[in-house]
Design an enzyme around this catalytic site. Structure first.
Site, mmCIF file in Angstrom:
data_model
loop_
_atom_site.group_PDB
_atom_site.id
_atom_site.type_symbol
_atom_site.label_atom_id
_atom_site.label_comp_id
_atom_site.label_asym_id
_atom_site.label_seq_id
_atom_site.Cartn_x
_atom_site.Cartn_y
_atom_site.Cartn_z
ATOM 1 N N HIS A 44 -2.524 -0.560 2.896
ATOM 2 C CA HIS A 44 -1.467 0.486 1.440
ATOM 3 C C HIS A 44 -2.130 -1.181 0.944
ATOM 4 O O HIS A 44 -2.005 -2.355 0.286
ATOM 5 C CB HIS A 44 -0.405 -0.358 1.484
ATOM 6 C CG HIS A 44 0.101 -0.065 0.355
ATOM 7 N ND1 HIS A 44 2.513 0.917 0.492
ATOM 8 C CD2 HIS A 44 0.253 -0.318 -0.817
ATOM 9 C CE1 HIS A 44 1.794 0.817 -1.360
ATOM 10 N NE2 HIS A 44 0.677 0.600 -1.965
ATOM 11 N N GLU A 71 -2.471 4.316 1.747
ATOM 12 C CA GLU A 71 -1.644 3.969 0.465
ATOM 13 C C GLU A 71 -1.105 3.812 -0.853
ATOM 14 O O GLU A 71 -2.318 2.637 -0.555
ATOM 15 C CB GLU A 71 0.224 4.129 0.929
ATOM 16 C CG GLU A 71 0.478 4.420 1.941
ATOM 17 C CD GLU A 71 1.697 2.980 3.094
ATOM 18 O OE1 GLU A 71 2.512 4.313 4.124
ATOM 19 O OE2 GLU A 71 1.739 2.653 2.607
ATOM 20 N N HIS A 191 9.513 3.431 5.616
ATOM 21 C CA HIS A 191 9.983 1.830 5.526
ATOM 22 C C HIS A 191 11.102 1.537 5.997
ATOM 23 O O HIS A 191 12.081 1.426 5.931
ATOM 24 C CB HIS A 191 10.855 2.445 3.608
ATOM 25 C CG HIS A 191 10.075 1.386 2.672
ATOM 26 N ND1 HIS A 191 10.647 -0.168 2.495
ATOM 27 C CD2 HIS A 191 8.686 0.882 1.804
ATOM 28 C CE1 HIS A 191 9.747 -0.753 2.170
ATOM 29 N NE2 HIS A 191 8.745 -0.441 1.944
HETATM 30 N N1 PXP Z 1 5.502 3.671 3.418
HETATM 31 C C1 PXP Z 1 5.101 3.216 2.574
HETATM 32 C C2 PXP Z 1 4.702 4.320 0.679
HETATM 33 C C3 PXP Z 1 5.215 1.624 1.897
HETATM 34 O O1 PXP Z 1 5.031 1.551 1.024
HETATM 35 C C4 PXP Z 1 5.413 1.387 3.074
HETATM 36 C C5 PXP Z 1 5.131 -0.992 3.148
HETATM 37 O O2 PXP Z 1 3.989 -0.567 2.494
HETATM 38 C C6 PXP Z 1 5.656 1.552 4.224
HETATM 39 C C7 PXP Z 1 5.879 2.861 4.637
HETATM 40 C C8 PXP Z 1 6.030 1.279 5.375
HETATM 41 O O3 PXP Z 1 7.322 -0.010 5.474
HETATM 42 P P1 PXP Z 1 7.806 -0.681 6.340
HETATM 43 O O4 PXP Z 1 6.254 -1.956 6.762
HETATM 44 O O5 PXP Z 1 8.758 -1.531 6.225
HETATM 45 O O6 PXP Z 1 7.542 -0.260 8.004
#
Ligand code: PXP
Length: 241
Positions: A44, A71, A191
């Site tokens: 990301h 992402e 997330h």
């Molecule tokens: N999905 C998205 C759109 C995110 O922005 C993130 C964090 O970068 C994640 C998933 C993954 O989240 P986590 O780091 O809390 O597992």
């Protein structure tokens, strides 16, 4: 079909960036995650490049053998890089430039024109498009209308509520997943998923294709090591409750 685990490498890049050298080596880390069983690699890039950098994208694409997912907020710079690198999937996220982390899904109705235009550009290049979204049927219909192939449920609120009342926390996601299926949208989720809340989510939410997990998985790797941790997350995804 089993749910795929895509490992988000942002926190690995954050550690690398802290010293200005190439340690840990992000590219080797991606290869090792796949060797240890990860079924996808996610990154990301954020505007300040404090995690993964735009320059990391092509080298990662060159080595990832499973699925590469980029992402981010579709700024002109992000769009340009993704169109050049052509990952298997792009996940569009409406995070502010200074966001600590993503904390809400798209308003697919207000952003209808913008999203339709951006999604068409990616799909023209054969890139699958997923939209980060809250479990709300109107927003999901909006995602379908703007041409998304998938949605990624923002699971932060589920994780927040999990310990207090997990049955209540999961309800909107089950209903929304059924709705996605009826209108032909595939489903990812991510997330704040972790070793405690992951199995319940994967066992209860139907039609789930992929979870992307970063912060908790990389943190757990400090204790257990990366190969053990990937096996532990896969076990939570696949075990029957
Ligand atoms: N999905 C998205 C759109 C995110 O922005 C993130 C964090 O970068 C994640 C998933 C993954 O989240 P986590 O780091 O809390 O597992």
């Amino acid at each position: 079909m089993a749910v795929r685990l895509s490992v988000n490498l942002n926190k690995v890049a954050l550690i690398r960036n802290a010293r200005g050298s190439n340690h840990p080596n992000l590219i080797q880390f991606a290869k090792d995650c796949e060797e240890f069983g990860a079924q996808g690699i996610t990154v990301h890039p954020r505007p300040d490049e404090r995690h993964v950098r735009y320059a990391d994208l092509q080298p990662l694409k060159d080595v990832v053998k499973t699925e590469f997912n980029i992402e981010g907020n579709p700024t002109p710079k992000f769009i340009d890089h993704v169109l050049k690198v052509k990952p298997h999937q792009v996940t569009l996220v409406p995070d502010a430039p200074d966001a600590l982390t993503s904390d809400a899904g798209w308003d697919t109705i207000k952003n209808k024109e913008f999203l339709s235009d951006v999604i068409a550009q990616f799909k023209n290049e054969g890139i699958r498009v997923s939209l980060f979204i809250d479990p709300d049927n109107d927003l999901i219909s909006g995602a379908k209308e703007v041409g998304a192939d998938r949605i990624e449920f923002y699971t932060g609120p589920y994780a927040d509520q999990y310990l207090e009342d997990r049955e209540k926390a999961i309800k909107p996601f089950i209903a929304a997943a059924k709705y996605c299926h009826t209108i032909g949208l595939d489903i990812n989720a991510g997330h704040d998923l972790n070793l405690d809340n992951l199995n319940f989510f994967c066992s209860e939410v139907p039609y789930l294709k992929e979870v992307s997990i970063g912060h908790a998985l990389i943190s757990d790797a400090l204790y257990y090591g990366v190969s053990n941790v990937i096996a532990m997350y896969l076990y939570q995804i696949n075990k029957t409750r």
